[in-house]
Design a protein around this motif. Structure first.
Motif, mmCIF file in Angstrom:
data_model
loop_
_atom_site.group_PDB
_atom_site.id
_atom_site.type_symbol
_atom_site.label_atom_id
_atom_site.label_comp_id
_atom_site.label_asym_id
_atom_site.label_seq_id
_atom_site.Cartn_x
_atom_site.Cartn_y
_atom_site.Cartn_z
ATOM 1 N N GLN A 190 0.839 -1.196 0.000
ATOM 2 C CA GLN A 190 0.000 0.000 0.000
ATOM 3 C C GLN A 190 0.879 1.253 0.000
ATOM 4 N N PRO A 191 0.704 2.126 -0.975
ATOM 5 C CA PRO A 191 1.586 3.294 -1.067
ATOM 6 C C PRO A 191 1.423 4.298 0.079
ATOM 7 N N ASP A 192 0.279 4.273 0.761
ATOM 8 C CA ASP A 192 0.074 5.234 1.843
ATOM 9 C C ASP A 192 0.440 4.671 3.215
ATOM 10 N N PHE A 193 1.037 3.468 3.262
ATOM 11 C CA PHE A 193 1.525 2.870 4.507
ATOM 12 C C PHE A 193 3.033 2.692 4.413
ATOM 13 N N GLN A 194 3.714 2.891 5.556
ATOM 14 C CA GLN A 194 5.153 2.628 5.639
ATOM 15 C C GLN A 194 5.416 1.906 6.953
ATOM 16 N N VAL A 195 5.871 0.664 6.871
ATOM 17 C CA VAL A 195 6.241 -0.077 8.080
ATOM 18 C C VAL A 195 7.619 0.414 8.495
ATOM 19 N N VAL A 196 7.672 1.054 9.666
ATOM 20 C CA VAL A 196 8.934 1.643 10.122
ATOM 21 C C VAL A 196 9.633 0.795 11.169
ATOM 22 N N GLY A 197 8.920 -0.218 11.717
ATOM 23 C CA GLY A 197 9.530 -1.061 12.729
ATOM 24 C C GLY A 197 8.763 -2.344 12.935
ATOM 25 N N GLU A 198 9.463 -3.331 13.499
ATOM 26 C CA GLU A 198 8.879 -4.620 13.823
ATOM 27 C C GLU A 198 9.345 -5.026 15.213
ATOM 28 N N ALA A 199 8.481 -5.766 15.911
ATOM 29 C CA ALA A 199 8.836 -6.237 17.250
ATOM 30 C C ALA A 199 8.356 -7.668 17.428
ATOM 31 N N GLN A 200 9.163 -8.489 18.108
ATOM 32 C CA GLN A 200 8.841 -9.893 18.310
ATOM 33 C C GLN A 200 8.227 -10.170 19.683
ATOM 34 N N ASP A 201 8.191 -9.157 20.543
ATOM 35 C CA ASP A 201 7.548 -9.309 21.851
ATOM 36 C C ASP A 201 7.145 -7.930 22.366
ATOM 37 N N GLY A 202 6.442 -7.924 23.481
ATOM 38 C CA GLY A 202 5.921 -6.665 24.006
ATOM 39 C C GLY A 202 7.000 -5.678 24.417
ATOM 40 N N ALA A 203 8.074 -6.168 25.008
ATOM 41 C CA ALA A 203 9.157 -5.271 25.420
ATOM 42 C C ALA A 203 9.774 -4.577 24.208
ATOM 43 N N ALA A 204 9.985 -5.336 23.144
ATOM 44 C CA ALA A 204 10.531 -4.751 21.922
ATOM 45 C C ALA A 204 9.541 -3.773 21.288
ATOM 46 N N ALA A 205 8.246 -4.066 21.398
ATOM 47 C CA ALA A 205 7.222 -3.158 20.862
ATOM 48 C C ALA A 205 7.296 -1.802 21.555
ATOM 49 N N ILE A 206 7.430 -1.821 22.874
ATOM 50 C CA ILE A 206 7.542 -0.573 23.629
ATOM 51 C C ILE A 206 8.775 0.213 23.170
ATOM 52 N N GLN A 207 9.895 -0.475 23.029
ATOM 53 C CA GLN A 207 11.125 0.184 22.579
ATOM 54 C C GLN A 207 10.960 0.783 21.193
ATOM 55 N N GLN A 208 10.345 0.030 20.283
ATOM 56 C CA GLN A 208 10.153 0.511 18.907
ATOM 57 C C GLN A 208 9.260 1.755 18.877
ATOM 58 N N VAL A 209 8.172 1.731 19.611
ATOM 59 C CA VAL A 209 7.257 2.879 19.618
ATOM 60 C C VAL A 209 7.936 4.098 20.221
ATOM 61 N N ARG A 210 8.646 3.908 21.318
ATOM 62 C CA ARG A 210 9.330 5.042 21.954
ATOM 63 C C ARG A 210 10.418 5.623 21.051
ATOM 64 N N ALA A 211 11.085 4.774 20.289
ATOM 65 C CA ALA A 211 12.173 5.243 19.429
ATOM 66 C C ALA A 211 11.668 5.829 18.107
ATOM 67 N N LEU A 212 10.608 5.250 17.560
ATOM 68 C CA LEU A 212 10.198 5.594 16.201
ATOM 69 C C LEU A 212 8.976 6.504 16.110
ATOM 70 N N HIS A 213 8.202 6.594 17.165
ATOM 71 C CA HIS A 213 6.997 7.439 17.187
ATOM 72 C C HIS A 213 6.092 7.197 15.974
ATOM 73 N N PRO A 214 5.630 5.943 15.793
ATOM 74 C CA PRO A 214 4.778 5.654 14.640
ATOM 75 C C PRO A 214 3.385 6.265 14.813
ATOM 76 N N ASP A 215 2.650 6.322 13.709
ATOM 77 C CA ASP A 215 1.255 6.762 13.757
ATOM 78 C C ASP A 215 0.358 5.643 14.280
ATOM 79 N N VAL A 216 0.743 4.378 13.975
ATOM 80 C CA VAL A 216 -0.068 3.208 14.313
ATOM 81 C C VAL A 216 0.829 2.104 14.852
#
Length: 75
Positions: A27-53
């Motif tokens: 989808q041209p209007d989506f950009q995956v900026v990060g991936e996480a394999q568990d909840g701790a990594a998800a928190i780190q990714q969101v804090r570092a990357l500030h995604p929209d979703v």
């Protein structure tokens, strides 16, 4: 053209995570900026990357999805 919607995908199953990333990548209007394999990594990714979703699996090791939401909401 507006900026793409920036997404972090968090799922402990690599096949599911890879499939979601591949599908979203078509989808041209989506950009995956990060991936996480568990909840701790998800928190780190969101804090570092500030995604929209954050596309989040609720049942993951270390930190489950509900706790991820609580942690990020507290931020």
């Amino acid at each position: 053209m507006p900026d793409p919607i920036r997404i972090v995908v968090a799922d402990d199953h690599p096949v599911v995570r890879d499939g979601l990333v591949a599908m979203l990548g078509t989808q041209p209007d989506f950009q995956v900026v990060g991936e996480a394999q568990d909840g701790a990594a998800a928190i780190q990714q969101v804090r570092a990357l500030h995604p929209d979703v954050l596309l989040l699996d609720l049942e993951m090791p270390r930190v489950d999805g509900v706790e991820v939401i609580s942690e990020l909401k507290a931020d």
